[in-house]
Design a protein around this motif. Structure first.
Motif, PDB file in Angstrom:
ATOM      1  N   GLU A  14       0.765  -1.248   0.172  1.00  0.00           N
ATOM      2  CA  GLU A  14      -0.017  -0.024  -0.073  1.00  0.00           C
ATOM      3  C   GLU A  14       0.938   1.320   0.055  1.00  0.00           C
ATOM      4  O   GLU A  14       0.549   2.114  -0.682  1.00  0.00           O
ATOM      5  N   THR A  18       1.163   4.287  -2.913  1.00  0.00           N
ATOM      6  CA  THR A  18       1.010   5.425  -2.491  1.00  0.00           C
ATOM      7  C   THR A  18       2.226   6.241  -3.031  1.00  0.00           C
ATOM      8  O   THR A  18       1.784   7.452  -3.538  1.00  0.00           O
ATOM      9  N   LYS A  22       1.601   9.104  -5.716  1.00  0.00           N
ATOM     10  CA  LYS A  22       1.676  10.514  -5.562  1.00  0.00           C
ATOM     11  C   LYS A  22       2.716  11.297  -6.315  1.00  0.00           C
ATOM     12  O   LYS A  22       2.478  12.572  -6.801  1.00  0.00           O
ATOM     13  N   LYS A  65      -4.559   2.856  -9.689  1.00  0.00           N
ATOM     14  CA  LYS A  65      -4.526   4.188  -8.879  1.00  0.00           C
ATOM     15  C   LYS A  65      -3.995   5.374 -10.195  1.00  0.00           C
ATOM     16  O   LYS A  65      -4.434   6.373 -10.113  1.00  0.00           O
TER      17      LYS A  65
END
Length: 372
Positions: A14, A18, A22, A65
């Motif tokens: 995770e 991320t 980002k 994502k």
């Protein structure tokens, strides 16, 4: 690969997803603005070990994502060229289904290209022989097969290309002592560096933390030697926090990307002992100069600046770009330390801190350091 690897997303996975997710919109923004001056209209995201898109527990992986972010942004929708690969046909079908089910998927100017195949010399040769459009490249193999310096360089060679790769430290450390995978270790570090590590580990009894520091240092230096001027490693522990398992490496030829990624990693670091991830490299010492540099406490920064810029006059932006590479410090640390030095009368700023708000220093202010 473990049969249940994609059953449940680990905290480690995770955080990794991320960090990459980002950085992606910031990267798109910087490259997109540069392209607008020269007529470019495409930016690529390539993931050669993409996985199925979702874990069985429903958590989304990095490819999803990335595409969700592109759908939500008009400029990304128009510019993005996404290429996803996985050697497992079931993963490819699952990823295709997952992406097509995303709301707004049909608004993308270019649908992601999804394929299956082994990562090897053929893909590397294709990248080497072609000039790539600006590309954010993500390599996340299960172990080390397919992960080579040559692969990274085949993408990083071109303008605007940055790379993330997940470095399975546990398996690499074991692989350096295994003659059966010697060629993989040579491809990962370069033959000379890999042989140097083997000899070091044969001749000396090292604590696990020392072994890790040497391996990560050699990986960083190998990336720098091939032109990856800016390298940031981010360390992951096992769930109990008792053992280092992986590192996420970021490699770029551009300081702007390096500075952005350092801020992101800094924000997600948990400190020396707390939690699963750790940005600081406390096992290192002066034998590993690059990793050792990431150890320095912020209290040392002021004195370092006084020494390194003695007799010079610069703005804070120039100081940050010249000094921050290979350190753990972000721009906020430089502002705070420079204002502290000014309050102590150790430097001269053309416009003194008061009445500026505390710990502020604008780019236009010129900072003069005394001669030593």
């Amino acid at each position: 690969m473990s049969e249940n690897f994609f059953d449940e997303q680990t905290e480690q996975s995770e955080v990794k997803a991320t960090l990459v997710a980002k950085y992606f919109p910031a990267y798109m923004g910087v490259i997109g603005n540069a392209q607008k001056r020269y007529g470019g209209d495409r930016i690529a995201y390539i993931d050669l070990f993409a996985g199925p898109g979702r874990y069985k527990d429903g958590a989304t992986s990095t490819p999803v994502k990335i595409i969700e972010q592109a759908i939500a942004n008009e400029d990304m929708r128009q510019r993005l060229v996404a290429i996803f690969n996985d050697k497992d046909e079931d993963n490819v079908r699952s990823l295709q289904t997952t992406l097509e089910a995303l709301p707004g998927y049909d608004q993308l100017k270019r649908r992601p290209h999804i394929q299956h195949g082994e990562v090897g010399d053929e893909i590397v040769k294709r990248f080497e022989e072609n000039k790539l459009i600006p590309t954010l490249f993500f390599v996340d193999p299960w172990g080390y097969k397919g992960m080579t310096l040559r692969l990274i360089n085949s993408v990083l060679k071109d303008w605007g290309c940055d790379c993330f790769f997940f470095f399975n430290y546990s398996r690499v450390s074991a692989g350096l002592a295994n003659d059966l995978v010697e060629k993989h270790m040579d491809a990962l570090f370069g033959r000379e560096r890999a042989e140097s590590l083997r000899k070091r580990f044969e001749d000396k009894v090292l604590r696990p933390v020392e072994r890790e520091a040497f391996i990560v240092e050699e990986m960083c230096q190998a990336l720098k030697d091939m032109g990856g001027e800016f390298v940031l490693p981010f360390r992951f522990h096992n769930k109990k926090g008792t053992r280092i398992t992986h590192h996420l490496f970021f490699v770029s030829k551009n300081f702007r990307g390096y500075a952005i990624m350092k801020e992101i990693m800094h924000a997600h670091a948990t400190g020396k002992h707390d939690g699963t991830v750790n940005f600081e490299y406390n096992p290192a010492d002066v034998r590993q100069p690059m990793i050792y540099g990431l150890l320095r406490p912020v209290d040392e920064l002021g004195e370092m600046l006084m020494k390194d810029f003695a007799g010079d006059t610069h703005g804070i932006t120039e100081i940050y770009e010249k000094h921050s590479v290979g350190t753990p410090y972000v721009l906020k640390d430089y502002r705070e330390q420079l204002c502290k030095l000014e309050r102590e009368g150790k430097i001269i700023v053309d416009k003194p801190c008061p009445p500026r708000p505390k710990n502020t220093m604008a780019p236009q202010h010129k900072i003069t350091f005394p001669k030593r």
